[in-house]
Design an enzyme around this catalytic site. Structure first.
Site, short mmCIF file in Angstrom:
data_model
loop_
_atom_site.label_atom_id
_atom_site.label_comp_id
_atom_site.label_asym_id
_atom_site.label_seq_id
_atom_site.Cartn_x
_atom_site.Cartn_y
_atom_site.Cartn_z
N GLN A 214 -8.96 2.75 0.37
CA GLN A 214 -10.22 2.51 1.09
C GLN A 214 -10.61 3.72 1.93
OE1 GLN A 214 -7.69 -0.03 1.09
NE2 GLN A 214 -8.86 -0.76 -0.67
N LYS B 156 -0.73 -3.96 -3.47
CA LYS B 156 -2.05 -3.45 -3.08
C LYS B 156 -2.21 -2.04 -3.66
CE LYS B 156 -5.00 -2.41 0.90
NZ LYS B 156 -5.22 -0.98 0.62
N SER C 193 0.81 -1.21 0.00
CA SER C 193 0.00 0.00 0.00
C SER C 193 0.85 1.27 0.00
CB SER C 193 -0.96 -0.05 1.20
OG SER C 193 -1.92 0.96 1.13
#
Length: 487
Positions: free
Chosen positions: A343, A339, A314
């Site tokens: 979100q 990733k 991420s």
């Protein structure tokens, strides 16, 4: 509950969710980037879209009412609504979009303080299975040998099948000093692994500052363990501290870093990425992009090298890609986790929450790394024993046995200079000889079997080897690069 009342509840849930989404997307506009308004793909008038939405919701409400009134057994309306929401999320086939009921959401928020009690690992729901994204650096999860992409099949002997992600998380978390036993399915292993993990306090110390002296030069090191609310501030403080010492180069280590907040990595990027270069790009469902550009006054006067591994995920990947593509810096290590989505937590009005993927993040150059990861400029793997599963000592390992514990023991023996001849998990005579040599060197009873005492000694010596920075091939390669570029 009649269908009309249930319909109103569903409409309210949708409205609350949409309101939160629009609030979040509006924050991008505040960064100085205008976003064009969009319509649906068929360019239908808003009235028609709303009518179709209501008809769809009436269909859902009617189904729920029929089940509640006519199904052979009683089912609570709360279970039905929760099941409907979870079903919609399952349809997305997105391991990072999840639903939390009020109790789960409250307990999860409690873990976001300065520390929490647990094993220290980020998990996701992948293909319906609770999966390790990355263990935190020096956490109980890492020390126990959990690895990225390990699939958790059982928690304390109970199947994870049917559990939501956060239900599983709450079962894994627990009081410091207690043990949770995870049954893990690991790619390449011929059988499930049983891994006991002793829970501990997991401090949220996100930036570690240190220096390395080498041949008269000082190399600064900033080890980022996660990207939390105050990580950018801690990073800046550490950078100022190191620059005041007159460093000749900087290492930025995001190995084992599972990620975190987007704005945190953006702020850090503005401290090290040359001005005018994008740090990251965010893409919405319509394909429109917002670029976050660095405003750094001038390029740093010293070389910078990043460190990654397969646990870097991420936000770690955003920073690593920016170092390579925007900063033209080297990154040493392994391809990262992969990733590439963003979100946002959306309140549903009753204490429950959706954690929903709203955007893709793209690298500085516009590359989508989701499922692919960021490749380092200099690929370096650690010695094999860095990746071996821990020895549990649950059973004595002896001649002619074959299992994953023996495979790990063989890898460890080889790493310590006792050649077992093979590392496939079969306990042959040469493995037995290597065990006897190890036992003799450590003053243990020379049985040739790996009993609990031998397993414990072997495990501890390997942990010591892993913690010895001279054995860290990735770090040593990065230091050599810094020295070469500094000269």
């Amino acid at each position: 509950m009649n269908s009309k009342k249930l319909l109103l509840i569903l409409v309210a849930v949708v409205a609350i969710g949409l309101g939160s989404i629009f609030i979040f997307t509006g924050s991008f506009a505040l960064e100085g980037n205008e976003r064009a308004s969009t319509t649906d793909s068929d360019n239908q008038p808003a009235e028609e879209v709303q009518l179709e939405d209501i008809e769809s919701l009436e269909k859902i409400a009617k189904t729920l009412a029929i089940i509640q009134e006519q199904y052979v057994e009683d089912v609570s309306e709360e279970e039905l609504i929760q099941g409907a929401i979870e079903g919609m999320l399952d349809t997305l086939d997105d391991p990072y979009s999840v639903y939390m009921d009020q109790e789960t959401a409250n307990q999860f928020v409690e873990s976001l303080g300065s520390s929490f009690e647990g094993i220290g690992a980020e998990v996701s729901m992948t293909d319906g299975t609770v999966t390790i994204v990355a263990p935190f650096r020096e956490s109980p999860a890492e020390q126990a040998g959990l690895q990225p992409n390990d699939k958790i099949i059982e928690i304390d002997g109970e199947s994870t099948d049917g559990l939501s992600l956060y239900e599983a998380v709450l079962k894994i978390r627990g009081e410091k000093g207690t043990t949770v036993t995870l049954t893990v399915d690991r790619a390449g292993a011929s059988e499930f692994l049983t891994i006991p993990v002793v829970r501990d306090d997991i401090p949220i110390e996100t930036v570690r500052v240190s220096t390395i002296e080498r041949d008269g030069k000082t190399i600064g090191m900033l080890d980022i363990t996660s990207f939390s609310v105050d990580t950018a501030e801690r990073f800046e403080e550490g950078l100022v501290e190191l620059e005041a010492q007159g460093i000749d180069g900087l290492l930025i280590d995001v190995r084992g870093n599972p990620g975190g907040y987007l704005d945190s990595v953006e702020k850090i990027g503005k401290l090290i990425i040359p001005g005018g270069e994008p740090i990251v790009q965010i893409q919405d469902r319509a394909g429109e992009r917002v670029r976050y550009v660095s405003s750094l006054d001038e390029r740093k006067p010293y070389p910078i090298v990043g460190l990654t591994d397969r646990s870097s995920a991420s936000a770690s990947e955003i920073l690593s890609a920016a170092l390579i593509e925007a900063g033209e810096y080297d990154v040493v290590g392994e391809t990262t986790f992969g990733k590439g989505t963003v979100q946002q937590t959306i309140q549903l009005g009753d204490g429950s929450e959706l954690k929903l993927s709203l955007f893709k993040w793209l690298t500085s150059a516009g590359n989508d790394i989701n499922g692919e990861g960021v490749e380092p400029t200099v690929e370096v793997k650690q010695p094999d024993y860095f990746y071996s599963a821990p020895l549990t000592g649950d059973e004595t390992l002896t001649l002619d046995m074959m299992n994953e514990q023996i495979r790990s023991a063989q890898t460890m023996l080889k790493g310590l200079g006792h050649e077992p001849g093979r590392t496939d998990g079969y306990y042959d005579e040469q493995t037995e000889q290597a065990v006897r040599a190890f036992q003799k060197a450590q003053g243990l009873s020379e049985t040739g079997d790996i009993d609990e005492e031998t397993a414990g000694t072997l495990q501890q010596l390997i942990v010591d080897e892993v913690r010895d920075e001279s054995n860290d091939k990735q770090l040593q390669t990065a230091i050599e690069l810094i020295m070469k570029q500094a000269n």
